[in-house]
Design a protein around this motif. Structure first.
Motif, PDB file in Angstrom:
ATOM      1  N   GLN A 256       0.814  -1.203   0.000  1.00  0.00           N
ATOM      2  CA  GLN A 256       0.000   0.000   0.000  1.00  0.00           C
ATOM      3  C   GLN A 256       0.859   1.269   0.000  1.00  0.00           C
ATOM      4  N   VAL A 257       2.002   1.217   0.687  1.00  0.00           N
ATOM      5  CA  VAL A 257       2.931   2.347   0.637  1.00  0.00           C
ATOM      6  C   VAL A 257       3.394   2.562  -0.803  1.00  0.00           C
ATOM      7  N   PHE A 258       3.767   1.458  -1.457  1.00  0.00           N
ATOM      8  CA  PHE A 258       4.186   1.530  -2.858  1.00  0.00           C
ATOM      9  C   PHE A 258       3.049   2.057  -3.721  1.00  0.00           C
ATOM     10  N   PHE A 259       1.829   1.598  -3.447  1.00  0.00           N
ATOM     11  CA  PHE A 259       0.672   2.039  -4.219  1.00  0.00           C
ATOM     12  C   PHE A 259       0.428   3.532  -4.023  1.00  0.00           C
ATOM     13  N   ARG A 260       0.527   4.011  -2.792  1.00  0.00           N
ATOM     14  CA  ARG A 260       0.290   5.426  -2.521  1.00  0.00           C
ATOM     15  C   ARG A 260       1.326   6.300  -3.236  1.00  0.00           C
ATOM     16  N   VAL A 261       2.580   5.885  -3.185  1.00  0.00           N
ATOM     17  CA  VAL A 261       3.641   6.668  -3.839  1.00  0.00           C
ATOM     18  C   VAL A 261       3.432   6.690  -5.344  1.00  0.00           C
ATOM     19  N   THR A 262       3.120   5.527  -5.923  1.00  0.00           N
ATOM     20  CA  THR A 262       2.920   5.477  -7.374  1.00  0.00           C
ATOM     21  C   THR A 262       1.649   6.222  -7.793  1.00  0.00           C
ATOM     22  N   THR A 263       0.645   6.268  -6.911  1.00  0.00           N
ATOM     23  CA  THR A 263      -0.546   7.052  -7.210  1.00  0.00           C
ATOM     24  C   THR A 263      -0.212   8.535  -7.276  1.00  0.00           C
ATOM     25  N   LEU A 264       0.624   8.989  -6.347  1.00  0.00           N
ATOM     26  CA  LEU A 264       1.065  10.384  -6.382  1.00  0.00           C
ATOM     27  C   LEU A 264       1.811  10.677  -7.678  1.00  0.00           C
ATOM     28  N   LEU A 265       2.620   9.720  -8.117  1.00  0.00           N
ATOM     29  CA  LEU A 265       3.349   9.897  -9.377  1.00  0.00           C
ATOM     30  C   LEU A 265       2.383   9.976 -10.557  1.00  0.00           C
ATOM     31  N   SER A 266       1.369   9.126 -10.556  1.00  0.00           N
ATOM     32  CA  SER A 266       0.403   9.155 -11.662  1.00  0.00           C
ATOM     33  C   SER A 266      -0.367  10.467 -11.695  1.00  0.00           C
ATOM     34  N   ASN A 267      -0.572  11.077 -10.520  1.00  0.00           N
ATOM     35  CA  ASN A 267      -1.289  12.347 -10.471  1.00  0.00           C
ATOM     36  C   ASN A 267      -0.515  13.475 -11.147  1.00  0.00           C
ATOM     37  N   ALA A 268       0.800  13.323 -11.257  1.00  0.00           N
ATOM     38  CA  ALA A 268       1.605  14.348 -11.928  1.00  0.00           C
ATOM     39  C   ALA A 268       1.201  14.496 -13.383  1.00  0.00           C
ATOM     40  N   ASN A 269       0.594  13.461 -13.945  1.00  0.00           N
ATOM     41  CA  ASN A 269       0.168  13.520 -15.340  1.00  0.00           C
ATOM     42  C   ASN A 269      -0.838  14.646 -15.575  1.00  0.00           C
ATOM     43  N   CYS A 270      -1.628  14.965 -14.555  1.00  0.00           N
ATOM     44  CA  CYS A 270      -2.613  16.040 -14.687  1.00  0.00           C
ATOM     45  C   CYS A 270      -1.955  17.384 -14.951  1.00  0.00           C
ATOM     46  N   VAL A 271      -0.771  17.580 -14.390  1.00  0.00           N
ATOM     47  CA  VAL A 271      -0.041  18.822 -14.589  1.00  0.00           C
ATOM     48  C   VAL A 271       0.714  18.797 -15.910  1.00  0.00           C
ATOM     49  N   LEU A 272       1.335  17.668 -16.210  1.00  0.00           N
ATOM     50  CA  LEU A 272       2.188  17.578 -17.390  1.00  0.00           C
ATOM     51  C   LEU A 272       1.396  17.573 -18.689  1.00  0.00           C
ATOM     52  N   ASP A 273       0.179  17.032 -18.676  1.00  0.00           N
ATOM     53  CA  ASP A 273      -0.651  17.005 -19.887  1.00  0.00           C
ATOM     54  C   ASP A 273      -0.854  18.402 -20.456  1.00  0.00           C
ATOM     55  N   SER A 274      -1.196  19.344 -19.574  1.00  0.00           N
ATOM     56  CA  SER A 274      -1.523  20.692 -20.039  1.00  0.00           C
ATOM     57  C   SER A 274      -0.339  21.364 -20.699  1.00  0.00           C
ATOM     58  N   VAL A 275       0.866  21.027 -20.245  1.00  0.00           N
ATOM     59  CA  VAL A 275       2.066  21.614 -20.829  1.00  0.00           C
ATOM     60  C   VAL A 275       2.392  20.953 -22.160  1.00  0.00           C
TER      61      VAL A 275
END
Length: 304
Positions: A256-275
């Motif tokens: 779950q720790v690994f899942f939480r960290v990777t979820t945070l990483l996937s959320n970065a896509n929301c910022v990078l898409d717009s750029v």
């Protein structure tokens, strides 16, 4: 048996999550809203690509709107009710996979536009692109609600966290059909586009720079997609295998720790898409416009 002690036992993860949720929410909302304003208000007319990109920005903004609730659930016992939790979790899943679908659709759109321009122009319209987006919005919302309602247990003090030990076929299905299949398609389309753009590079330095910029953006988009989404879907598969093998709560909490960290990483896509997709809209079509001698009959389409 439940394993629900993850958040309270990992303060560093809480700090990391707090920082990223706040940062992604403000930066992502500003960037996506600005990009959405450009596409909706500054372009003289909408094309099929514009429709896909606007839907992508909308999906990313809707994901960002769940971040305050995810932050609240991280720092406090969940007291907003079971129904609200189902709605928010379904909302998050729907827009996450809608974002993946639209990224795939944009890759397909580019591939068809550059490899089969005449057939594509005669078939695809902005209205058809809207229908292509509307269908998965509806299907994903229904599927996400069914998934969340089935997996949520009677524990009303948590949200956005899987605490039961039942193997989730839903997560496995999302990892395979919602990520691996789009990854294969995006890889195929991107490689074909890169090959075509590389073959079209001329000897003139200005043209060469335009094509290379477009190629670099396509490569960057591919890298961002893989980096953001591969780890979290790996976590889905690992968690499914651990639940199937009846692993200990100690092991589950590490996963779950690994899942939480990777979820945070996937959320970065929301910022990078717009750029990335804002620049891709200009650089990609600029590169395609250089092909007016190769595809003279589709000149207006390529420049639009």
């Amino acid at each position: 048996m439940n394993c629900s002690t993850l958040v309270s036992e990992h303060p560093p993860l809480q700090i990391l999550a707090c920082i990223t949720y706040v940062m992604f929410f403000f930066i992502g909302t500003i960037f996506n809203a600005f990009a959405l304003w450009i596409f909706c208000c500054r372009l003289p007319k909408w094309t099929e690509t514009t429709v896909f990109m606007v839907n992508l920005m909308m999906a990313d903004i809707l994901i960002l709107l769940t971040f305050p609730f995810k932050l609240y659930a991280l720092l406090n016992p969940w007291d907003l009710g079971h129904t609200v939790c189902i709605m928010l979790t379904s909302f998050y899943f729907t827009n996450t996979y809608m974002s993946i679908f639209i990224i795939t659709a944009i890759s397909c759109d580019r591939y068809l536009a550059i490899r089969h321009p005449l057939k594509y122009k005669s078939w695809m319209t902005p209205m058809k692109a809207s229908v292509v987006c509307a269908i998965p919005w509806t299907l994903l919302l229904i599927t996400s609600i069914a998934k969340t309602a089935q997996e949520k247990n009677a524990n009303s003090t948590t949200c956005f966290v899987k605490v039961n030990r039942e193997p989730s076929e839903w997560n496995l299905a999302f990892a395979l059909a919602g990520f691996l299949f789009p990854l294969v398609l995006i890889s195929f389309f991107s490689l074909k586009i890169l090959k075509t753009l590389r073959d079209q590079i001329t000897l003139e330095s200005k043209d060469r720079r335009s094509f290379r910029k477009a190629m670099n953006i396509i490569i960057a988009n591919m890298v961002i997609f893989v980096v953001c989404f591969s780890p979290v879907h790996t976590a889905y598969i690992v968690r499914y295998l651990a639940d199937s093998a009846d692993a200990s709560c100690h092991t589950i909490n590490h996963i779950q720790v690994f899942f939480r960290v990777t979820t945070l990483l996937s959320n970065a896509n929301c910022v990078l898409d717009s750029v990335c997709y804002y620049f891709a809209a200009s650089e990609f079509w600029e590169a395609l416009s250089k092909q007016k001698q190769t595809f003279p009959k589709c000149r207006s389409f390529c420049i639009s």
